[in-house]
Design an enzyme around this catalytic site. Structure first.
Site, mmCIF file in Angstrom:
data_model
loop_
_atom_site.group_PDB
_atom_site.id
_atom_site.type_symbol
_atom_site.label_atom_id
_atom_site.label_comp_id
_atom_site.label_asym_id
_atom_site.label_seq_id
_atom_site.Cartn_x
_atom_site.Cartn_y
_atom_site.Cartn_z
ATOM 1 N N ARG A 257 59.214 27.862 11.749
ATOM 2 C CA ARG A 257 58.363 28.814 11.324
ATOM 3 C C ARG A 257 56.842 28.498 11.718
ATOM 4 O O ARG A 257 56.513 27.268 11.244
ATOM 5 C CB ARG A 257 58.658 29.317 9.793
ATOM 6 N N THR B 81 60.469 39.663 19.316
ATOM 7 C CA THR B 81 61.795 38.846 18.825
ATOM 8 C C THR B 81 62.681 38.922 19.786
ATOM 9 O O THR B 81 62.978 40.220 20.353
ATOM 10 C CB THR B 81 62.080 39.046 17.442
ATOM 11 N N GLY C 195 63.908 42.685 15.108
ATOM 12 C CA GLY C 195 63.702 43.917 14.836
ATOM 13 C C GLY C 195 62.590 43.945 13.551
ATOM 14 O O GLY C 195 62.745 44.991 12.657
ATOM 15 N N GLY C 196 62.071 43.045 13.117
ATOM 16 C CA GLY C 196 60.875 42.926 12.196
ATOM 17 C C GLY C 196 61.731 43.027 10.727
ATOM 18 O O GLY C 196 63.022 42.587 10.936
HETATM 19 N N1 GLU Z 1 58.044 38.188 12.702
HETATM 20 C C1 GLU Z 1 59.362 38.854 12.187
HETATM 21 C C2 GLU Z 1 60.024 38.127 11.258
HETATM 22 O O1 GLU Z 1 59.741 37.046 11.320
HETATM 23 C C3 GLU Z 1 60.090 39.278 13.139
HETATM 24 C C4 GLU Z 1 59.566 40.327 14.191
HETATM 25 C C5 GLU Z 1 60.489 40.859 14.864
HETATM 26 O O2 GLU Z 1 61.718 40.859 14.924
HETATM 27 O O3 GLU Z 1 60.226 41.658 15.812
HETATM 28 O O4 GLU Z 1 60.633 38.397 10.372
#
Ligand code: GLU
Length: 578
Positions: A108, A396, A483-484
């Site tokens: 991370r 992602t 997908g956030g």
């Molecule tokens: N930054 C997000 C996360 O680490 C992922 C973003 C995404 O999947 O678009 O949870």
């Protein structure tokens, strides 16, 4: 084997995660297992065919799943730059079939030493808008994907580290065809993604007349080839020397220069963590621990469903979706309240997954109408923290690799938003991962938010690389998605789809996504109108018939040892064997 079983039972009863040791051990296949369940089958499922081919080539050359992961990642960073890359971060579960060991690798991004809780506040103490924060230098954390892969390679790699970059270097030098999705993202998302305002991305992605590169355009990236060569020679070349200086220069560019320094880069450390494993019916489901919220939240959703006969209420039933929605809402509320970097705040992982807590909360799934409003519970070992509703946007990529020895990689990798911060160095994008922190450090009631920015802290993630094992500790399947924050809902859907509803990986991927986080339930287009009407009748507020950009990739092993895969048609991936 014993160690894993102790760990699983500790989770189920006393909840002492510390009792599980550094790496959870999974039982190796029994000696009597047929040969074909142990060797001879391999598969790569990822978001781009060129990346899949690079992974397969690593396997053909005698590499294992980690070697293939390096090849997949280095090509994805080139051909799918909107999603992940050398300037991003990642989480990876690695199952070593030979030793029965499961390791969680944390790559991370990390906040610079200069970061403080007001990282995203303006001079008046007001939070920057999301996109002002994304496109600022403040959003860029020290990238971790490369260091994480180097750590995993040191533990497990068979091929030379440098071999993992051959395919990417060749493609970067000779060119690759711009894919429809890459073209669409270059062309279609302005003005929210001002790719044409930054010289490096404008020159790379637009023709001289200012039009976006068309589909099929042969795109070369000599800067990426040079970066990949430097990293292939030594992974530390990303973290010090000319490449590190180029990263810092891009971060410190206007507007809103960021505080990342070469010393922050030199100090970056990938970590080994203990996977979150919890029994679900006859399986054990393992996921990524904090700072990722995926492992806890996916397992909480499953835990809340376990006392219900989900097999009897399949995807064609309103009741099946009602339960899935309520369990998701409850687990997401806990996630928003409690999960952050465990090296900075107390995260009640054991409390959230405790049998008595899960069983109390599962009673809230029992109703026959929609729960009007869902709030976080109070698990053991926690005071009530501030509530964090940090949004994130979908960049992602998720990929799964099973090698010939049965070793498994389940890896989710990201630059956060589409094209990350939009700042480029060395031919790749720098992440905007620090916007996964809460932009406001305290909530409306003045309580400190656990996921507030701090120096050296890692922002909370939703990434959910998952591996499922059977009662003997044998690999069953691996899944995950971009997908956030919706990653959790997408991943949980595939698990319920395959484990409870008997779907194949592809059917589970194709099933409309249902994301229930808060009072509004998002339902993807394609859901049976009778289900929508039924859910509405129960009192749910639906945001239906919408697009959902999951990017789920799955490999499942059938009982006879055959591997079957699935790739998300919402993106451009494939699942293939060598
Ligand atoms: N930054 C997000 C996360 O680490 C992922 C973003 C995404 O999947 O678009 O949870």
């Amino acid at each position: 084997m014993i160690r894993f079983l102790l760990c699983a039972s500790a989770l189920a009863s006393t909840l002492s995660l510390a009792a599980c040791g550094e790496a959870a051990e999974i039982a190796p296949p029994p000696a009597s297992a047929p040969a074909e369940t142990q060797t001879g089958q391999a598969m790569v499922a990822a978001a781009n065919p060129l990346a899949v081919e690079a992974g397969l080539e690593a396997l053909r050359a005698g590499g294992d799943a980690v070697d293939a992961a390096i090849a997949v990642q280095s090509v994805l960073g080139l051909v799918e730059p909107q999603s992940s890359g050398l300037g991003g971060g990642a989480f990876m579960l690695y199952f070593d079939a030979g030793t029965g060991t499961l390791t969680a690798y944390d790559g991370r991004e990390t906040a610079p030493d200069s970061a403080s809780p007001d990282l995203f506040l303006d001079e008046n103490g007001q939070p920057l808008s999301f996109y002002d924060a994304v496109f600022s230098g403040h959003s860029v954390g020290a990238p971790g994907a490369v260091a994480m892969l180097a750590l995993a390679h040191g533990d497990h790699g068979e091929l030379d580290w440098s071999d993992g970059f051959d395919a990417a270097i060749e493609l970067a030098e000779n060119g690759f065809a711009v894919s429809p999705r890459l073209h669409g993202l270059i062309a279609g998302t302005a003005p929210r993604t001002p790719l044409d305002e930054w010289p490096a991305s404008r020159d790379y992605f637009f023709l001289e007349d200012g039009s976006p590169l068309p589909v099929g355009h042969p795109l070369r990236n000599p800067a990426y080839a040079a970066s990949a060569r430097a990293i292939a020679a030594d992974w530390r070349n990303l973290y010090s020397g000319p490449l590190a200086e180029a990263i810092v220069t891009a971060v410190q560019d206007e507007p809103r220069p960021g505080g990342l320094t070469v010393s922050d880069l030199a100090g970056y450390q990938a970590l080994r963590r203990e996977a979150i494993c919890r029994p679900y019916r006859q399986w054990t489901v393992c996921g990524m621990p904090p700072p990722a919220s995926g492992g806890v939240t996916v397992n909480e959703i499953l835990g809340l469903l376990e006392s219900y006969d989900m097999a009897a209420t399949g995807p064609e039933s309103v009741e099946g979706w009602r339960r899935f929605i309520e369990a998701s809402r409850l687990a997401y509320a806990d996630r928003d309240a409690y999960i952050a970097d465990p090296d900075f705040v107390t995260v009640p992982v054991a409390g959230l997954l405790a049998d008595d807590y899960i069983s109390d909360r599962a009673s809230l799934v029992a109703g026959s109408t929609a729960t009007p409003h869902v709030t976080a519970g109070i698990p053991a070992g926690i005071h009530v923290p501030g509530f964090d509703a940090t949004p994130d946007s979908p960049g992602t990529s998720h990929f799964v690799i099973v090698d010939n020895d049965g070793d498994v990689v389940s890896m989710t990798t990201t630059v956060e938003s589409t094209f990350g911060s939009h700042r480029m160095a060395g031919g790749f994008f720098l992440n905007n991962q620090l916007t996964d922190f809460s932009r406001i450090p305290v909530d409306a009631e003045g309580r400190m938010i656990p996921n507030a920015p701090e120096a050296g802290k890692r922002p909370r993630s939703s990434m959910s690389p998952t591996i499922v094992f059977d009662a003997e500790g044998q690999f069953v399947l691996a899944t995950g998605s971009p997908g956030g924050s919706s990653i959790i809902g997408y991943t949980a859907k595939t698990l319920v789809g395959m484990l409870d509803w008997g779907l194949t990986p592809q059917q589970a991927i194709d099933l409309p996504n249902v994301v229930a986080n808060g009072d509004v339930v998002r339902i993807e287009a394609g859901m049976d109108p009778a289900i929508l009407a039924g859910l509405q009748d129960l009192g749910f507020t639906l945001d239906a018939n919408r697009g959902e950009i999951s990017g789920i990739h799955i490999v499942r092993r059938l009982e006879d040892g055959t591997l079957i895969g699935g790739a998300d048609p919402r993106r451009e991936g494939v699942a293939r064997q060598p």
